[in-house]
Design a protein around this motif. Sequence first.
Motif, mmCIF file in Angstrom:
data_model
loop_
_atom_site.group_PDB
_atom_site.id
_atom_site.type_symbol
_atom_site.label_atom_id
_atom_site.label_comp_id
_atom_site.label_asym_id
_atom_site.label_seq_id
_atom_site.Cartn_x
_atom_site.Cartn_y
_atom_site.Cartn_z
ATOM 1 N N ALA A 454 0.827 -1.205 0.000
ATOM 2 C CA ALA A 454 0.000 0.000 0.000
ATOM 3 C C ALA A 454 0.865 1.260 0.000
ATOM 4 C CB ALA A 454 -0.929 -0.008 1.210
ATOM 5 N N LEU A 455 1.921 1.282 0.798
ATOM 6 C CA LEU A 455 2.801 2.444 0.835
ATOM 7 C C LEU A 455 3.545 2.630 -0.484
ATOM 8 C CD1 LEU A 455 4.263 2.019 4.443
ATOM 9 C CD2 LEU A 455 2.670 3.773 3.676
ATOM 10 N N THR A 456 3.845 1.539 -1.156
ATOM 11 C CA THR A 456 4.508 1.646 -2.459
ATOM 12 C C THR A 456 3.555 2.156 -3.526
ATOM 13 O OG1 THR A 456 5.911 -0.218 -1.825
ATOM 14 C CG2 THR A 456 5.859 0.371 -4.156
ATOM 15 N N MET A 457 2.274 1.745 -3.440
ATOM 16 C CA MET A 457 1.290 2.164 -4.440
ATOM 17 C C MET A 457 0.790 3.569 -4.176
ATOM 18 S SD MET A 457 -0.239 1.207 -7.164
ATOM 19 C CE MET A 457 -1.592 1.809 -8.162
ATOM 20 N N PHE A 458 0.626 3.946 -2.913
ATOM 21 C CA PHE A 458 0.071 5.258 -2.560
ATOM 22 C C PHE A 458 1.018 5.979 -1.585
ATOM 23 C CE2 PHE A 458 -3.459 2.220 -3.126
ATOM 24 C CZ PHE A 458 -4.017 2.739 -4.281
ATOM 25 N N PRO A 459 2.159 6.413 -2.044
ATOM 26 C CA PRO A 459 3.097 7.097 -1.125
ATOM 27 C C PRO A 459 2.592 8.455 -0.675
ATOM 28 C CG PRO A 459 3.901 7.215 -3.373
ATOM 29 C CD PRO A 459 2.710 6.317 -3.404
ATOM 30 N N GLY A 460 1.702 9.081 -1.436
ATOM 31 C CA GLY A 460 1.195 10.396 -1.043
ATOM 32 C C GLY A 460 0.235 10.368 0.118
ATOM 33 N N ALA A 461 -0.117 9.204 0.623
ATOM 34 C CA ALA A 461 -1.041 9.120 1.756
ATOM 35 C C ALA A 461 -0.332 9.117 3.098
ATOM 36 C CB ALA A 461 -1.899 7.858 1.638
ATOM 37 N N LEU A 462 0.973 8.886 3.125
ATOM 38 C CA LEU A 462 1.667 8.739 4.399
ATOM 39 C C LEU A 462 1.759 10.061 5.162
ATOM 40 C CD1 LEU A 462 3.290 7.048 6.405
ATOM 41 C CD2 LEU A 462 5.338 7.582 5.063
ATOM 42 N N MET A 463 2.268 11.113 4.542
ATOM 43 C CA MET A 463 2.454 12.379 5.250
ATOM 44 C C MET A 463 1.143 12.985 5.737
ATOM 45 S SD MET A 463 5.626 12.358 5.311
ATOM 46 C CE MET A 463 5.859 13.931 6.115
ATOM 47 N N PRO A 464 0.048 13.011 4.922
ATOM 48 C CA PRO A 464 -1.226 13.494 5.477
ATOM 49 C C PRO A 464 -1.739 12.636 6.631
ATOM 50 C CG PRO A 464 -1.283 13.525 3.086
ATOM 51 C CD PRO A 464 -0.047 12.792 3.474
ATOM 52 N N LEU A 465 -1.503 11.331 6.577
ATOM 53 C CA LEU A 465 -1.934 10.456 7.674
ATOM 54 C C LEU A 465 -1.198 10.803 8.966
ATOM 55 C CD1 LEU A 465 -3.443 8.018 8.815
ATOM 56 C CD2 LEU A 465 -1.641 6.553 7.891
ATOM 57 N N LEU A 466 0.094 11.004 8.885
ATOM 58 C CA LEU A 466 0.856 11.376 10.082
ATOM 59 C C LEU A 466 0.423 12.742 10.601
ATOM 60 C CD1 LEU A 466 4.426 10.163 9.046
ATOM 61 C CD2 LEU A 466 2.726 8.972 10.443
ATOM 62 N N GLU A 467 0.066 13.635 9.701
ATOM 63 C CA GLU A 467 -0.401 14.954 10.128
ATOM 64 C C GLU A 467 -1.745 14.856 10.836
ATOM 65 O OE1 GLU A 467 -1.300 19.370 8.168
ATOM 66 O OE2 GLU A 467 -0.546 17.713 6.933
ATOM 67 N N TYR A 468 -2.642 14.020 10.315
ATOM 68 C CA TYR A 468 -3.931 13.806 10.987
ATOM 69 C C TYR A 468 -3.731 13.235 12.391
ATOM 70 C CZ TYR A 468 -7.256 14.724 7.184
ATOM 71 O OH TYR A 468 -8.047 15.327 6.230
#
Length: 626
Positions: A454-468
């Motif tokens: 999932a992190l390889t396919m959608f790397p743009g989701a990690l930083m917003p998730l950590l911010e949330y």
Amino acid sequence: MSRRALRRLRGEQRGQEPLGPDALQFVLLDDDDAEEEGPKQGSGGRRPGGAGKEGVRVNNRFELINIEDLEDDLVVNGERSDCTLPDAVSSGNKGRAQRGKPETKQDEDVAKAGSPEQSNASGKLRKKKKKQKNKKNCTGDSSENGLEDIDRILERIEDSSGFSHPGPPPLNSRKQVLYVEHRHLNPDTELKRYFGARAVLGEQRPRQRQRVYPKCTWLTTPKSTWPRYSKPGLSMRLLESKKGLSFFAFEHSEEYQQAQHKFLVAVESMEPNNIVVLLQTSPYHVDSLLQLSDACRFQEDQEMARDLIERALYSMECAFHPLFSLTSGTCRLDYRRPENRSFYLALYKQMSFLEKRGCPRTALEYCKLILSLEPDEDPLCMLLLIDHLALRARNYEYLIRLFQEWEAHRNLSQLPNFAFSVPLAYFLLSQQTDLPEHELTSARQQASLLIQQALTMFPGALMPLLEYCSVRPDATVSNHRFFGPDAEISQPPALSQLVSLYLGRSHFLWKEPATMSWLEENVREVLQAVDAGDSAVEACENRRKVLYQRAPRNIHRHVILSEIKEAVAALPSDVTTQSVMGFDPLPPLDTIYSYVRPERLSPVSHGNTIALFFRSLLPNYTTEQL
């Protein structure tokens, strides 16, 4: 021998013997108790009933068995059992038979005068109950032996074939993945599990005694404060049945069509009071209830908004076809028909209220119900929500099963919500202590594998998730080109909308410290793979550019209904510029109309300034009134 048999042998008639003060107060004694008390009682301990034997006594003298029925029972039960009794039981029976003594001389004479069958009736009565107990024990032993034999046969088959089939039963032997259970459609079932039945049903029981509603329903419970129900002209018919599926459609009568036309005029007036006036004459008009519910919700009147939705569901459930089933998962409703859309939207709004009320298990069942009505098209895109409800309800096994069964033909891993929720479900399942150690290890390994994908396919989701989650990332992660700001900016707009929808809805599920530690470990593994030049990284990048060009209309419809600000802000301009009605958001472009609304003469077309002025003051005014 029973007292009735003795009385017949003596030639006495019923009711001739003298009755004492304790004649009708009989005590039911077991055979063993009667044999133990028999030697202790002498002639002075006899009852005033004339019988010397301590037998079975009942409160009603006329309930004594007939000797003819007794003989029939003895013939039936007299078959020899195939079971072998233990030696201790058989020796105990012999000992009790030797200890038995004649009670009175009169009984001995009567027994000698009778036939051999009647003299043995007393002994057969004692054995009757023991034979029944022995048969039960033998039946249990034989069933256990039968199960053992079946296991041995299966073991031989597996040994001869060279392989075995461990694990859960085949999928076709289990219930369908969209099977809905009636008991989980009632929020009281879930609330009782949390707070107890007394706290939930304490105030409802007196009301239920007074209700006069004609039909019992599954989706809602009618309330005494509702208007008296009368058929509003809404019905359902069966269109066709093919390939094990049944296709239904709601229908509007002429009276209901007139109410629908008045409702559309009231909506165009942008005045909620006009809808209130319409509901006074048509209290169970579904679209009016849905639209007024939205107006109450915007005014923070959540209780009234929920009550109106429940009334709409009750009206539609009363119109169900006799063959329409909520639980089978084989009934279909075409969303292209406007009459069917009201049912979809009423279910969705009720599901939203249940989730906010703290009933995620019940909301999950409503989500499955909506998805089962048209699973191929999925007009409300419930696949973007079902994973969230399954995690909230802690029904991890269901989410994993849905993913395993539908991944092959629906590509669920290409949706960000499933790509992140399924590994989270595996990880939370591995944290449970009531599972075997090998299952916990397997679930943990599968969770790590899927989250890395999932992190390889959608790397743009990690930083917003950590911010949330209010987590400050490590410098090596935030400054890396793969997870840095460029990853979020470079992703397509449709993908950004899906990621915003998932994070706005499910980010709080990742706030646990154990979950964050597990996520951190897998982020480092992904970074190592990226630095090593793994070919999967480039393949995922090319796939993102091809798959997420533009979101379909059902996703836009789902975003509008979800009311998640981050996702609504990411909608394209051609969607945000349209007028969206709460009773029918973004209707399908290929709508199937069963009847057409009559055209209303527009004052603008006639160029009448006076008519235009009256139109601005009175929205229902037409030029025909001149």
